[in-house]
Design a protein around this motif. Structure first.
Motif, mmCIF file in Angstrom:
data_model
loop_
_atom_site.group_PDB
_atom_site.id
_atom_site.type_symbol
_atom_site.label_atom_id
_atom_site.label_comp_id
_atom_site.label_asym_id
_atom_site.label_seq_id
_atom_site.Cartn_x
_atom_site.Cartn_y
_atom_site.Cartn_z
ATOM 1 N N LEU A 1 -8.111 -8.754 -0.590
ATOM 2 C CA LEU A 1 -7.350 -8.816 1.018
ATOM 3 C C LEU A 1 -5.953 -9.058 0.795
ATOM 4 O O LEU A 1 -5.066 -8.908 1.637
ATOM 5 C CB LEU A 1 -8.258 -9.946 1.438
ATOM 6 C CG LEU A 1 -7.677 -10.394 2.985
ATOM 7 C CD1 LEU A 1 -7.704 -9.259 3.933
ATOM 8 C CD2 LEU A 1 -8.685 -11.733 3.456
ATOM 9 N N ARG B 1 -12.132 -9.286 4.414
ATOM 10 C CA ARG B 1 -12.461 -10.592 5.095
ATOM 11 C C ARG B 1 -13.992 -10.880 5.294
ATOM 12 O O ARG B 1 -14.332 -11.888 4.905
ATOM 13 C CB ARG B 1 -11.740 -10.831 6.232
ATOM 14 C CG ARG B 1 -11.796 -11.916 6.856
ATOM 15 C CD ARG B 1 -10.850 -12.522 7.963
ATOM 16 N NE ARG B 1 -9.508 -12.596 7.517
ATOM 17 C CZ ARG B 1 -8.544 -11.859 8.205
ATOM 18 N NH1 ARG B 1 -8.728 -10.690 8.786
ATOM 19 N NH2 ARG B 1 -7.222 -11.872 7.691
ATOM 20 N N THR C 1 -8.772 -4.806 5.854
ATOM 21 C CA THR C 1 -8.679 -6.102 6.035
ATOM 22 C C THR C 1 -10.044 -6.817 6.704
ATOM 23 O O THR C 1 -10.206 -7.921 6.343
ATOM 24 C CB THR C 1 -7.415 -6.301 6.905
ATOM 25 O OG1 THR C 1 -6.316 -6.125 6.354
ATOM 26 C CG2 THR C 1 -7.386 -7.988 7.183
ATOM 27 N N GLN D 1 -2.805 -7.565 2.615
ATOM 28 C CA GLN D 1 -1.918 -8.560 3.516
ATOM 29 C C GLN D 1 -0.594 -8.496 2.927
ATOM 30 O O GLN D 1 0.459 -8.369 3.670
ATOM 31 C CB GLN D 1 -2.299 -9.748 3.432
ATOM 32 C CG GLN D 1 -3.826 -9.956 4.205
ATOM 33 C CD GLN D 1 -4.193 -11.417 4.415
ATOM 34 O OE1 GLN D 1 -3.974 -12.054 3.248
ATOM 35 N NE2 GLN D 1 -5.063 -11.931 5.403
ATOM 36 N N TRP E 1 -8.841 1.400 2.584
ATOM 37 C CA TRP E 1 -7.626 1.128 1.728
ATOM 38 C C TRP E 1 -7.268 2.597 1.322
ATOM 39 O O TRP E 1 -5.990 2.996 1.506
ATOM 40 C CB TRP E 1 -7.702 0.365 0.892
ATOM 41 C CG TRP E 1 -6.271 -0.144 0.281
ATOM 42 C CD1 TRP E 1 -6.144 -0.126 -1.042
ATOM 43 C CD2 TRP E 1 -5.363 -0.661 1.050
ATOM 44 N NE1 TRP E 1 -4.800 -0.472 -1.147
ATOM 45 C CE2 TRP E 1 -4.386 -0.970 0.087
ATOM 46 C CE3 TRP E 1 -4.833 -0.985 2.252
ATOM 47 C CZ2 TRP E 1 -2.835 -1.347 0.247
ATOM 48 C CZ3 TRP E 1 -3.550 -1.313 2.671
ATOM 49 C CH2 TRP E 1 -2.576 -1.462 1.452
ATOM 50 N N GLU F 1 -5.986 -2.053 8.680
ATOM 51 C CA GLU F 1 -6.665 -2.658 9.469
ATOM 52 C C GLU F 1 -8.222 -2.994 9.156
ATOM 53 O O GLU F 1 -8.868 -3.955 8.933
ATOM 54 C CB GLU F 1 -6.344 -2.446 10.932
ATOM 55 C CG GLU F 1 -5.180 -2.640 11.639
ATOM 56 C CD GLU F 1 -4.291 -1.461 10.963
ATOM 57 O OE1 GLU F 1 -4.514 -0.493 10.179
ATOM 58 O OE2 GLU F 1 -2.868 -1.618 11.081
#
Length: 673
Positions: A551, A528, A524, A555, A515, A521
């Motif tokens: 997360l 997850r 994430t 998003q 991040w 991507e």
């Protein structure tokens, strides 16, 4: 402004440097104590000036009871128990009789002359008997004073000793060290600093620029006048800054020329005089308790000091003796719900450490210390996981000095061949405190301690992988390259051990790093994976709800509705109900998602409700509170309800970085994990 280096020969503290005959000299910062002692002598027949070694008891007594001091007595007789006088049965009584007989003008009588008769012969019109420095003959002094007061009505007695006599009509004036800091708004330097400036000799004159270092020296010496005067005499050999640096590691080396009493010629000798009056068990408890870096409980002292000839039930009484002698300070009131604590003075700790090392017990006692506080850290983590997060934080605050000292002095080898039991327990304690470093915004402190300890632990130790993960998590914002390297080293060990909790937490840190690299991507996928891998209720680190909250924020940048669903998943997890920190982060994520979806009013209400819940449990999750306040400020500015000055644009960090304080500046679309 320059402060001339003045050396006043008559001003030594209680026989300190320059004090040749115990004269009073000037009493810096003691106006209130002088007034209290005068009032006590006017209203009581027995007054004792009590206090630790070197605080100026004899000086105060000489100032108030001197020949020209005045008072409700016509005659004053002073008996001082000097160093080197042999102690035997009746020794004090014999000296008092000789002094009283000489004051009456009579020729010396037999050695067994009655003290009450000698006092009666001098007491016409009032007599003040000053018994100075009577600690070596404390028991005899109590009996003698009681007999004299009962037999001679016109007699008053002033005693100076480290502890009170314990008689019924005794008025005790306790003399504390000098204040190091001035009250707010008070002009001029504090009493401790003023004493240092008046006694400084050698070297260039001190100026205003030296005052911070002078204050630092006085604070390290805890305001003890004897120690301050001894330190002030060291400026011949260096600057005040160099003096303060040396005092941080040891104080017993302080010496000074000239005082009549041998115990005032060095700080070691002053403490040695107290040490000599303690029995062997009390001495050994003193040595072992010197390992404590800050306040400690009686229970901790029992665990640390007992064994090897010292029964556990003897330790509390030894602590009471050391408190009465001024070696320990009592913090709090005995008998109340919250247990009182003890704190050893820095000089006494240094003295005890010297004796402990000489006895060859240092390593054993340090290991006991590490084992005890590893257990304290484990209890704090258990309370955190049970939802008692305010209580967990309070334990860490109460034991902060010990826990930081524990982690700051590793005892292992640096070649990787072996690590000491001390270092292993210290590393475990730091790992148990993961919540303190992360949820309480102590990331820099925690990572520094971890990296320092890891250098002294074998690389195949099962603790190393956890230590590397935690250190990486705490330094993601400051040093992402090192964080990535630590994760690469921890990952194979976690895989080989099949540690799902550690694997999931490594994935969480990888998501944070992604991040920060502006790779949503990868972030994430990592978050997850972390949420899916960390088992429910796994101890030793953050729960899966924290990864779900991160997360959700990721998003929210592209799919606010998916972010809302993820945040609700975090809030619905059973193990999240007892975790105020994880729940607050999930609420943060949900409010952020609502705001990104245009539901600003709902986001504001959610933020205010969460802040109110955190306010009801202060100190439980300051990191989450900071994130919520930043979000609240951002929403207010976005809605125009919190206008900024022209040309000023405050930052907003959309993802709360657990384990590290938020940066002071960041672009609006920064992707901090």
């Amino acid at each position: 402004m320059k402060y001339p280096n003045v050396w006043t020969p008559a001003g030594g503290c209680e026989g300190g440097p320059g004090s040749r005959s115990g004269r009073a000299g000037d009493l810096v910062g003691r106006a209130a104590e002088v007034a209290d002692l005068r009032a006590a002598l006017d209203g009581h027949r027995l007054v004792t000036v009590a206090g630790a070694a070197g605080v100026g008891k004899s000086r105060l007594a000489a100032a108030v009871a001197g020949p020209r001091a005045g008072g409700p007595w016509r005659a004053m007789v002073r008996v001082r128990w000097h160093d080197g006088v042999p102690v035997g049965p009746g020794a004090l009584t014999a000296r008092v009789v000789r002094a009283l007989t000489a004051a009456a003008g009579d020729p010396p009588g037999p050695r067994n002359a009655d003290a009450t008769e000698a006092a009666s012969a001098v007491s016409a019109g009032g007599l003040l008997l000053v018994l100075d420095d009577v600690d070596p003959v404390h028991t005899e002094c109590a009996g003698l004073v009681q007999r004299l007061l009962m037999a001679v009505p016109a007699l008053r007695v002033l005693v100076t000793a480290r502890r009170a006599l314990g008689l019924g009509d005794e008025r005790v004036v306790r003399l504390a060290p000098l204040a190091v800091d001035c009250p707010a708004g008070a002009p001029g330097p504090s009493p401790a600093v003023e004493l240092f400036l008046s006694r400084a000799r050698g070297g260039p004159p001190l100026t205003d620029d030296d005052l911070p270092d002078v204050t630092r020296v006085c604070r390290l010496l805890e305001g003890v006048p004897l120690a301050i005067e001894l330190a002030a005499g060291q400026l011949v050999e260096g600057t005040v800054c160099e003096l303060a640096t040396r005092l941080e590691t040891d104080q017993c080396w302080l010496t000074g020329p000239g005082p009549l009493l041998r115990r005032h010629r060095s700080l070691r000798a002053s403490l040695g005089a107290v040490h000599a009056l303690c029995d062997e068990t009390v001495r050994r408890v003193w040595h072992r308790a010197g390992v404590f870096a800050g306040p400690f409980t009686e229970a901790a002292a029992v665990q640390l000091c007992s064994g090897d000839g010292i029964e556990p039930h003897l330790v509390p009484s030894c602590l009471a003796v050391l408190s009465a002698a001024g070696v320990l300070q009592v913090i709090g009131e005995p008998g109340v719900v919250r247990p009182h604590r003890y704190r050893m003075t820095r000089a006494a700790r240094d003295f005890g450490a010297e004796r402990l090392s000489r006895a060859g017990e240092s390593q054993e006692v340090l290991v006991r210390h590490a084992i005890h506080y590893r257990g304290v850290a484990a209890v704090a983590e258990t309370l955190w996981n049970m939802g008692l997060q305010h209580q967990a934080a309070q334990i860490v605050l109460d034991e902060h000095d010990e826990l930081m000292a524990l982690a700051g002095r590793p005892q292992g080898r640096t070649d990787g061949s072996d690590e000491s039991a001390y270092t292993t327990n210290a590393l475990e304690a730091v790992l148990h405190l993961w919540f303190w470093w992360a949820a309480h915004e102590r990331g820099a402190e925690g990572s520094r301690l971890l990296l320092g300890l890891l250098r002294h632990v074998r690389t195949d130790s099962p603790l190393v992988a956890r230590g590397r993960w935690l250190a990486a998590w705490l330094i993601t914002a400051q040093d992402p390259w090192t964080a990535q390297r630590l994760l690469d080293l921890a990952w194979p060990t976690a895989v080989m051990a099949g540690d799902d909790a550690l694997l999931g937490r490594i994935a969480h840190v990888r998501g944070t790093l992604a991040w920060q690299r502006r790779d949503p991507e990868a972030a994430t996928r990592a978050y997850r994976a972390a949420a899916d891998t960390i088992p429910e209720g796994a101890a030793g680190g953050p729960r899966a709800a924290v990864s779900l909250a991160a997360l959700s924020v990721v998003q929210a940048q592209s799919s606010p509705e998916a972010a809302v669903r993820t945040a609700h998943r975090a809030l619905a997890r059973p193990d999240n109900h007892d975790d105020a920190w994880a729940a607050a982060l999930a609420q943060y994520a949900l409010a952020h998602a609502d705001h990104r979806a245009g539901r600003t009013g709902r986001a504001l209400r959610r933020v205010h409700r969460t802040l109110a819940r955190l306010d009801a449990e202060p100190g439980a999750a300051p990191q989450a509170r900071t994130a919520l306040l930043r979000l609240l400020d951002h929403i207010g500015r976005a809605c125009g309800t919190s206008p900024e000055p022209a040309g000023v644009r405050r930052p907003f960090v959309p993802v709360p970085r657990a384990g590290a304080p938020a940066p002071s500046t960041a672009p609006e679309d920064s992707r901090q994990g």
